[in-house]
Design a protein around this motif. Structure first.
Motif, PDB file in Angstrom:
ATOM      1  N   LEU A   1      18.719  20.036  22.352  1.00  0.00           N
ATOM      2  CA  LEU A   1      19.162  19.333  21.139  1.00  0.00           C
ATOM      3  C   LEU A   1      17.966  18.839  20.332  1.00  0.00           C
ATOM      4  O   LEU A   1      17.950  18.901  19.101  1.00  0.00           O
ATOM      5  N   GLU A   2      16.968  18.389  21.038  1.00  0.00           N
ATOM      6  CA  GLU A   2      15.807  17.809  20.359  1.00  0.00           C
ATOM      7  C   GLU A   2      14.959  18.891  19.694  1.00  0.00           C
ATOM      8  O   GLU A   2      14.402  18.691  18.619  1.00  0.00           O
ATOM      9  N   ASN A   3      14.862  20.031  20.371  1.00  0.00           N
ATOM     10  CA  ASN A   3      13.825  20.990  19.996  1.00  0.00           C
ATOM     11  C   ASN A   3      14.256  22.155  19.116  1.00  0.00           C
ATOM     12  O   ASN A   3      13.412  22.863  18.589  1.00  0.00           O
ATOM     13  N   TYR A   4      15.569  22.400  19.026  1.00  0.00           N
ATOM     14  CA  TYR A   4      15.988  23.584  18.271  1.00  0.00           C
ATOM     15  C   TYR A   4      16.906  23.184  17.126  1.00  0.00           C
ATOM     16  O   TYR A   4      17.948  22.559  17.344  1.00  0.00           O
ATOM     17  N   SER A   5      16.556  23.595  15.947  1.00  0.00           N
ATOM     18  CA  SER A   5      17.393  23.288  14.782  1.00  0.00           C
ATOM     19  C   SER A   5      18.720  24.043  14.858  1.00  0.00           C
ATOM     20  O   SER A   5      19.712  23.630  14.276  1.00  0.00           O
ATOM     21  N   PHE A   6      18.750  25.152  15.563  1.00  0.00           N
ATOM     22  CA  PHE A   6      19.968  25.976  15.623  1.00  0.00           C
ATOM     23  C   PHE A   6      20.898  25.575  16.767  1.00  0.00           C
ATOM     24  O   PHE A   6      21.889  26.245  17.034  1.00  0.00           O
TER      25      PHE A   6
END
Lengths: 256, 256
Positions: free
Chosen positions: A171-176
């Motif tokens: 959740l923190e690291n991927y915009s998708f």
């Protein structure tokens, strides 16, 4: 090579429940797939979308195999109470009544990653190794003694921490990736411990000899290998050296 | 022996749904176990209590095999919707939640006949042939093509009439049978048609060649044989000539 094995006075003695428990957990500490380089990249936000797609569609093969593995187990069980307990695992994955089940939640994840459902469920884009590895797990559960088959599910003891790490990291690291697509892992946070508690109690009660206890520990090792080898295949195809097998999923922009 | 087979111009043509349906039902008309001499004795009140006990405890082996047969089927199915449909059969037999299930209802029948549960569920008193026959059914469903495995369940098309006949005949003719112990058959009056309708529609939709259609009809014949052979074994052991195998259930007062 010429070493004489050390005499092990206790090698044939039954482990105490605590020793047995510790031997099982030691396998996780050594080789559960939370330690795999691919997972460190996945959770740390170091993969691109194509690599995450590759992970999700290969892992679908594993998800799809799990209820068949559980049905295969039930088909061998003469104890009705055990069958009634174990069948809940199939419901958790396939759903039942209004509950859509874990496979549906996994497909919400692959939807969210922009993969076509027909493509994912056809297995067409999966790595050859993935299919072989997951079917080997189904076969193990069909063929091994029942207590050993149950023991192979005990990697669930180690699952909640990786799921928590995965939910937070992705959740923190991927915009998708958004909250909705992580529903699968959130649900498993409560299901996995319930299942693991039952299986651990069963294995402790039903492994009656040291040889059976060791076979159970071996089953946890086997299962860790099932999980690890899937990530090896992904890492080899999509990270380093990035050699994607013929016909397997090819992320947009991947080198041909 | 020297007859030349008649040329069959249509032998490779797909049957119409109506022809296929008729071919399936013709198997029941010829060899469903409602026509077996043992059932005529059972339903007509011609058996003594020991013979009814022998029937009930042998038939338990079949009941106990059915949910394992269904799990074995599910373990091979990649279509989640089909698994979700088929799993209800396991619930019907094993029970689920508050519903005790068909096996429990069968044990109420054997309770009512004065048989110890531990003895019944241990299979110790069952005829050797019974065990071989029912496990052969589990194996058939595990090994045959899926559509053929489904077809083997189609004897349920013929079940309601035998169940109605059995309920009426046994209640009327045996002082040791009451309404409560016949609960199994009453429940099957509604379950079997639902299952048979689904399976028949599946088989019609998924047998795509004449060879597959004929294999499905063969599966119904196989399954009728599974049921018939169990009664042959009972008849041989407990009616005529009354040769009970070593170790098998021996009614009180039976000749040694």
């Amino acid at each position: 090579m010429n070493q004489t094995p050390r005499p092990q006075a206790s090698a044939s003695e039954l482990w105490s429940p605590e020793e047995f428990d510790a031997a099982i957990r030691a396998v996780g500490a050594e080789r559960y797939h939370d330690k795999h380089a691919f997972h460190k990249l996945l959770h740390g936000g170091k993969l691109n979308k194509g690599q995450v797609q590759a992970w999700a569609l290969n892992r679908y093969c594993y998800q799809e195999a799990v209820p068949r593995k559980d049905a295969s187990f039930i088909s061998r069980v003469h104890d009705r109470e055990l069958r009634r307990e174990w069948i809940r695992r199939i419901h958790d994955h396939d759903g039942f009544g209004d509950e859509p089940g874990g496979i549906e939640r996994w497909l919400i994840l692959t939807d969210g990653l922009g993969l076509e459902r027909d493509y994912v469920t056809s297995f067409r884009g999966a790595l050859p190794a993935t299919r072989h590895i997951v079917e080997s797990y189904v076969r193990f559960v069909r063929e091994q003694p029942l207590v050993v088959a149950v023991a192979s599910s005990l990697t669930e003891l180690f699952a909640p921490s990786i799921h928590r790490e995965r939910i937070a990291g992705m959740l923190e690291n991927y915009s998708f990736i958004d909250d909705g697509v992580m529903a699968y892992f959130k649900r498993r946070l409560s299901q996995a411990p319930r299942d693991a508690d039952f299986a651990l109690a069963y294995v402790k009660a039903n492994a009656k000899t040291r040889a059976e206890q060791e076979a159970c520990v071996g089953a946890v090792r086997f299962k860790c290998d099932v999980l690890w080898a899937q990530l090896d295949a992904l890492h080899h195809a999509y990270v380093t050296p990035g050699l994607i097998p013929p016909g397997a999923f090819r992320p947009e922009g991947a080198n041909s």
